[in-house]
Write a protein that holds these residues in place. Structure first.
Motif, PDB file in Angstrom:
ATOM      1  N   ASP A  79      20.275  68.163  12.260  1.00 30.97           N
ATOM      2  CA  ASP A  79      21.069  68.891  11.270  1.00 30.97           C
ATOM      3  C   ASP A  79      21.528  67.916  10.202  1.00 30.97           C
ATOM      4  OD1 ASP A  79      20.740  71.072  12.815  1.00 30.97           O
ATOM      5  OD2 ASP A  79      22.864  71.443  13.201  1.00 30.97           O
ATOM      6  N   ILE A  82      23.809  68.884   3.394  1.00 30.95           N
ATOM      7  CA  ILE A  82      23.303  68.609   2.035  1.00 30.95           C
ATOM      8  C   ILE A  82      24.387  67.990   1.166  1.00 30.95           C
ATOM      9  CG2 ILE A  82      22.351  69.626  -0.080  1.00 30.95           C
ATOM     10  CD1 ILE A  82      21.007  71.738   1.546  1.00 30.95           C
ATOM     11  N   GLN A  83      25.615  68.495   1.311  1.00 34.53           N
ATOM     12  CA  GLN A  83      26.706  67.947   0.502  1.00 34.53           C
ATOM     13  C   GLN A  83      26.864  66.443   0.725  1.00 34.53           C
ATOM     14  OE1 GLN A  83      28.278  71.006   2.527  1.00 34.53           O
ATOM     15  NE2 GLN A  83      29.654  71.844   0.976  1.00 34.53           N
ATOM     16  N   ILE A 182      24.405  70.458  -7.647  1.00 33.74           N
ATOM     17  CA  ILE A 182      23.065  70.292  -7.087  1.00 33.74           C
ATOM     18  C   ILE A 182      22.347  71.640  -7.030  1.00 33.74           C
ATOM     19  CG2 ILE A 182      21.729  69.514  -5.078  1.00 33.74           C
ATOM     20  CD1 ILE A 182      25.166  68.302  -5.016  1.00 33.74           C
ATOM     21  N   ILE A 184      19.264  73.934  -5.919  1.00 32.30           N
ATOM     22  CA  ILE A 184      18.329  73.922  -4.793  1.00 32.30           C
ATOM     23  C   ILE A 184      17.173  74.873  -5.072  1.00 32.30           C
ATOM     24  CG2 ILE A 184      18.069  74.363  -2.318  1.00 32.30           C
ATOM     25  CD1 ILE A 184      21.063  73.795  -2.023  1.00 32.30           C
ATOM     26  N   PHE A 206      11.610  71.003  -0.369  1.00 36.10           N
ATOM     27  CA  PHE A 206      12.843  71.300  -1.089  1.00 36.10           C
ATOM     28  C   PHE A 206      12.918  70.466  -2.365  1.00 36.10           C
ATOM     29  CE2 PHE A 206      15.246  72.845   2.779  1.00 36.10           C
ATOM     30  CZ  PHE A 206      15.552  74.079   2.216  1.00 36.10           C
ATOM     31  N   GLN A 229      10.707  69.408   4.305  1.00 37.72           N
ATOM     32  CA  GLN A 229      11.511  70.423   4.986  1.00 37.72           C
ATOM     33  C   GLN A 229      11.394  70.317   6.495  1.00 37.72           C
ATOM     34  OE1 GLN A 229      11.506  74.567   4.014  1.00 37.72           O
ATOM     35  NE2 GLN A 229      11.268  74.190   1.844  1.00 37.72           N
ATOM     36  N   TYR A 234      18.736  71.760   7.053  1.00 35.12           N
ATOM     37  CA  TYR A 234      19.708  71.428   6.020  1.00 35.12           C
ATOM     38  C   TYR A 234      20.788  72.505   5.929  1.00 35.12           C
ATOM     39  CZ  TYR A 234      16.492  67.810   4.695  1.00 35.12           C
ATOM     40  OH  TYR A 234      15.687  66.694   4.724  1.00 35.12           O
ATOM     41  N   PHE A 235      22.044  72.066   5.867  1.00 31.49           N
ATOM     42  CA  PHE A 235      23.121  73.043   5.789  1.00 31.49           C
ATOM     43  C   PHE A 235      24.204  72.591   4.824  1.00 31.49           C
ATOM     44  CE2 PHE A 235      24.667  70.124   9.031  1.00 31.49           C
ATOM     45  CZ  PHE A 235      26.019  70.001   8.751  1.00 31.49           C
ATOM     46  N   ILE A 236      25.048  73.542   4.442  1.00 34.15           N
ATOM     47  CA  ILE A 236      26.264  73.226   3.694  1.00 34.15           C
ATOM     48  C   ILE A 236      27.430  73.822   4.479  1.00 34.15           C
ATOM     49  CG2 ILE A 236      25.151  73.164   1.426  1.00 34.15           C
ATOM     50  CD1 ILE A 236      26.310  75.956   0.886  1.00 34.15           C
ATOM     51  N   GLU A 237      28.619  73.295   4.241  1.00 34.45           N
ATOM     52  CA  GLU A 237      29.796  73.847   4.903  1.00 34.45           C
ATOM     53  C   GLU A 237      30.828  74.236   3.864  1.00 34.45           C
ATOM     54  OE1 GLU A 237      30.160  72.478   9.535  1.00 34.45           O
ATOM     55  OE2 GLU A 237      31.499  71.560   8.081  1.00 34.45           O
ATOM     56  N   VAL A 238      31.461  75.364   4.101  1.00 40.05           N
ATOM     57  CA  VAL A 238      32.452  75.858   3.166  1.00 40.05           C
ATOM     58  C   VAL A 238      33.722  76.197   3.937  1.00 40.05           C
ATOM     59  CG1 VAL A 238      32.933  77.557   1.367  1.00 40.05           C
ATOM     60  CG2 VAL A 238      30.568  76.903   1.849  1.00 40.05           C
ATOM     61  N   THR A 239      34.849  75.703   3.455  1.00 39.58           N
ATOM     62  CA  THR A 239      36.132  76.057   4.059  1.00 39.58           C
ATOM     63  C   THR A 239      36.543  77.417   3.515  1.00 39.58           C
ATOM     64  OG1 THR A 239      36.701  73.734   4.125  1.00 39.58           O
ATOM     65  CG2 THR A 239      38.515  75.289   4.382  1.00 39.58           C
TER      66      THR A 239
END
Lengths: 240, 240
Positions: A79, A82-83, A182, A184, A206, A229, A234-239
């Motif tokens: 895992d 990306i950030q 960024i 994508i 990507f 790929q 690939y992941f992003i996290e958001v609060t």
């Protein structure tokens, strides 16, 4: 599961299912070198073309990967955030080694595309720095970086040798970075990209396009990352 | 630029370049309906198959899009923030209308894949809610959402009619959301996806897999979004 030659399911599809099951059940673990196509063809009593088609379907699904001259392996996917990936700096790991192979380093006239990206004039000079990012000696991505010459005078290739762009900014030029945007998207690998990333032509890759803004809201950097790929999720996290 | 039939450059490639130039120079603006393939074939004095191939290359590049029964148009791409897109809630725009077409709403046994995603038992019940997201009456994405039944009793289809999942969570169930992790990958459109998203089979689509965590670190939702790539430029932003 065995191969049923009288089934209406195509043979390559049965081969694919059979190999997939070995991976999903863990009989073949990540990193395992699977038998050669010749051996598989013999084992299943089908043609090598049939085996190859089944194998290639699993390669395009990311479950297997091929290394030229070495063989076919079960993918080891990790895992990756990306950030973090595109904004890496040596905060905790001062002096850490980031292996890169420099493909190109030159001062060029920006031209239409790059000048638009950096919000400068088409005739302005920029540094074009193309690098191949390596992990465990394997190519994972191509980085095309463009820097306005006006902001970064006397840049040398050595500054980018095995280090991160953002480290050079901060440590050598004292630029205060504010934010990065960024974009994508994806492309199918060209012959050039396939060749240096060691994937097959037309494999999905990507594309991460990064625009970095300094404290005074100026675009100080434009980079395009072409990334395999099959190496990571690939992941992003958001609060929330 | 005209078509040169004696050139070694394939005709479809010349057609593609010609049309591309009209878009990039702004002769054809976003949203413009381009001439029919029949008219283009006549104009360039080539076969319709040649025109179609050139057009399809631009469709796959995202510069043109086809609407069945209506024609081919120059893409109107807008910038979309993925972080906002997948974590949308009615904070400022209370009562805003989010058009969705419900494709499926049922209570099912989780099974291997969904139970793993939601960290529940394979035999536990989940709500499976499949929706088609619309913008200006055009399909932009398929949303497959899975919710543990244990957490959301008496959910009704009406709760998800033209509203966002997160609104329902917050407004109707009082769940406090903490963070979402979103995996980004791509697939080639299956026949089913191509059909309802109105794209061509094997077109590249984004897959966003969202895992939503509540305040007590439980996974309260797993959604898979299959999104058209030709409708927007997707980006994330990171503070440095």
């Amino acid at each position: 599961m065995h191969i049923d030659k009288r089934s209406i399911i195509p043979l390559y599809s049965q081969i694919k299912k059979n190999l997939e099951l070995k991976i999903l059940t863990g009989e073949w673990v990540p990193g395992f070198k699977i038998p050669t196509e010749k051996d598989l063809a013999k084992h299943f009593d089908v043609s090598m073309i049939t085996v190859k088609r089944g194998v290639l379907e699993l390669v395009s699904k990311g479950l297997l990967y091929r290394q030229r001259g070495r063989g076919t392996f079960v993918s080891k996917k990790v895992d990756k955030n990306i950030q973090q990936l595109v904004t890496l700096r040596n905060l905790e790991d001062e002096g850490k080694y980031y292996p890169h192979k420099q493909l190109k380093f030159e001062k060029i006239i920006a031209g239409e595309v790059i000048s638009k990206a950096l919000e400068i004039e088409p005739n302005d000079l920029v540094y074009a720095i193309h690098r191949l990012k390596l992990e465990d000696s394997n190519p994972v991505g191509i980085e095309y970086t463009y820097l306005p010459q006006e902001l970064f005078t006397d840049i040398t290739p050595a500054m980018f040798q095995d280090d991160l762009i953002y480290n050079t900014f901060t440590n050598k030029y004292g630029v205060t970075l504010r934010k990065a945007r960024i974009y994508i998207s994806t492309i199918l690998a060209s012959e050039y990209e396939a060749d240096i990333l060691e994937v097959s032509k037309a494999d999905q890759l990507f594309v991460l396009e990064r625009f970095t803004y300094s404290e005074d809201k100026r675009i100080v950097e434009y980079s395009k990352f072409i990334i395999r790929q099959d190496k990571a999720n690939y992941f992003i996290e958001v609060t929330l």
